[in-house]
Design an enzyme around this catalytic site. Structure first.
Site, short mmCIF file in Angstrom:
data_model
loop_
_atom_site.label_atom_id
_atom_site.label_comp_id
_atom_site.label_asym_id
_atom_site.label_seq_id
_atom_site.Cartn_x
_atom_site.Cartn_y
_atom_site.Cartn_z
N TYR A 1 45.80 30.76 34.02
CA TYR A 1 44.38 31.11 34.26
C TYR A 1 44.03 32.29 33.37
CZ TYR A 1 40.24 32.92 36.63
OH TYR A 1 38.97 33.37 36.90
N GLU B 1 35.48 31.59 31.89
CA GLU B 1 36.68 31.25 32.65
C GLU B 1 37.38 30.04 32.06
OE1 GLU B 1 37.38 31.30 37.30
OE2 GLU B 1 36.44 29.43 36.71
#
Ligand code: ADP
Ligand code: MG
Length: 397
Positions: free
Chosen positions: A109, A197
């Site tokens: 991530y 993101e």
């Protein structure tokens, strides 16, 4: 403002971020064509909606031939996808991304967000990629690494390196990862993002580091600097009431409940939402009509609140400072004229609390109109309590 994954990836690519090759498709035929163009053994068919969680909801399909990609496209287009982020109503799939399949070795991530506490951009990374970051934050907070960025310096190379090592990337992938972080940061700053993101960022079997998913959110207040981003707006993904309100210059957020409220000033609007909750009601919306409310604007606000039958009652809470109470009262009368056939009745009860400039005149106007079901409330508390009670009664009837 939000955009689709394929649009985000195109922007990131222009900043040098490594993304898979892929093309958008609006039909099954186009999906087949794109899969042929990619000519990779595996192509991925991805539903394009303004929400994540598509993988688990069946919105990401792995195809082994252009024909199979076409079949998946047919299945997904027009389908309503319900994911953890769409809410129970789901979102209709109108676009797809046909992209080269990656040989995933591990998912990570990576994101850039604005941290309100430090008022700085923060880079966040985790080895627990692919899963919801909120869950990681709640259950394994030490699995999230953070780098706070000095705006005068930008992302320093030591910070990117520390992140890459912290994620335990293999030695040969470190440079690729730090380069990607730098490019992603430049995109974040260059496009005035509020969020960038990548979940997952992947390490492939071949040793490449790729942004496999991409989500960019933009600061609405900076959109005037980015007409190219404004053009990417997909209105079918946005709340129709919020769109209509924006056109009228109203600050409106749909909250899903049935007690509508019309307020002037964002602070009072927040307090109104709170007090409706306090008395056991569910606010239908946040609505700040602003300081220059004309009767036309008030009428437009009523139309939007009542559209679709969501509101079972309206609480008007106005503190007339710049606003004048008599103009607001005229607006309510005007709204009743437009909305009802006889100009005398509104479809739901309206509780009005007026205070401030020209309040006597405002109250007088409302007292003397033939409109039924307008109730004057002497205080904000009393008004909130009354409207919640009336809405509950309407539900039971
Ligand atoms: P969402 O976050 O909406 O679920 P993602 O784009 O993150 O959608 O995709 C979900 C999962 O599907 C990823 O975690 C990854 O495992 C897989 N996936 C997505 N794109 C590809 C791709 N191009 N190649 C291989 N697998 C993919
Ligand atoms: Mg994802």
């Amino acid at each position: 403002m939000n955009i689709h994954e394929y649009q985000s990836k195109a922007i990131l690519k222009s900043y040098g971020v490594n993304v898979p090759e892929g093309y958008p498709a609006f039909s099954a035929e186009e999906a087949v064509e794109n899969a042929k163009k990619l000519a990779t053994p595996v192509v991925v068919v991805k539903a394009q909606i303004h929400a994540g969680g598509r993988g688990k909801a069946g919105g990401v399909k792995i195809a082994h031939s252009p024909e199979e990609a076409g079949a998946f496209a047919k299945e997904l287009l027009g389908k309503t996808l319900v994911t953890k982020q769409t809410g129970p109503a789901g979102k209709v799939v109108n676009r797809l991304l046909i992209e080269a399949g990656s040989n995933i070795k591990k998912e990570y991530y990576l994101s850039f967000v604005i941290d309100r506490k430090t008022a700085r951009v923060v880079m966040m990374g985790s080895e627990e990629g692919g899963m919801e970051i909120e869950k990681v934050a709640a259950e394994m907070p030490d699995k999230i690494l953070k780098e706070t960025i000095d705006p005068a310096i930008g992302l320093a190379s030591f910070q990117a390196t520390r992140m890459a090592y912290g994620l335990h990337l293999p030695q040969e992938a470190i440079r690729k990862a730090t380069k990607l972080m730098g490019c992603l940061y430049n995109a974040f700053i260059g496009k005035d993002c509020s969020l960038a993101e990548i979940n997952p960022l992947v390490l492939t079997e071949e040793g490449d580091v790729i942004a496999l998913d991409a989500k960019l959110n933009f600061d609405d207040s900076a959109l005037f600097r980015h007409p190219d981003i404004e053009e990417l707006r997909d209105v079918t993904e946005e709340d129709p009431k919020e769109l209509a309100a924006a056109k009228e210059g109203l600050n409106y957020v749909n909250l899903g409940g049935d007690v509508a409220c019309m307020v002037n000033g964002a602070g009072l609007a927040m307090a109104t939402v709170d007090i409706i909750k306090y008395y056991g009601g569910e606010p239908a919306n946040f609505l700040d009509v602003g300081g220059d409310s004309t009767p036309e604007k008030i009428a437009a606000a009523f139309r939007i609140m009542l559209d679709g039958g969501q509101a079972k009652g309206i609480f008007v809470n106005i503190f007339g400072g710049i606003n004048k109470c008599d103009l607001v009262a005229e607006g309510i009368v005007e709204a009743a004229k437009i909305i009802s056939s006889d100009g005398k009745s509104l479809p739901v009860p309206v509780v009005v609390r007026l205070e401030g400039t020209n309040v006597e005149r405002g109250r007088e106007i409302l007292k003397n109109t033939p409109i039924q079901n307008v109730i004057m409330a002497p205080t904000m508390e009393g008004g909130a309590e009354t409207i919640v009670k009336l809405v509950k009664e309407a539900e039971q009837a």
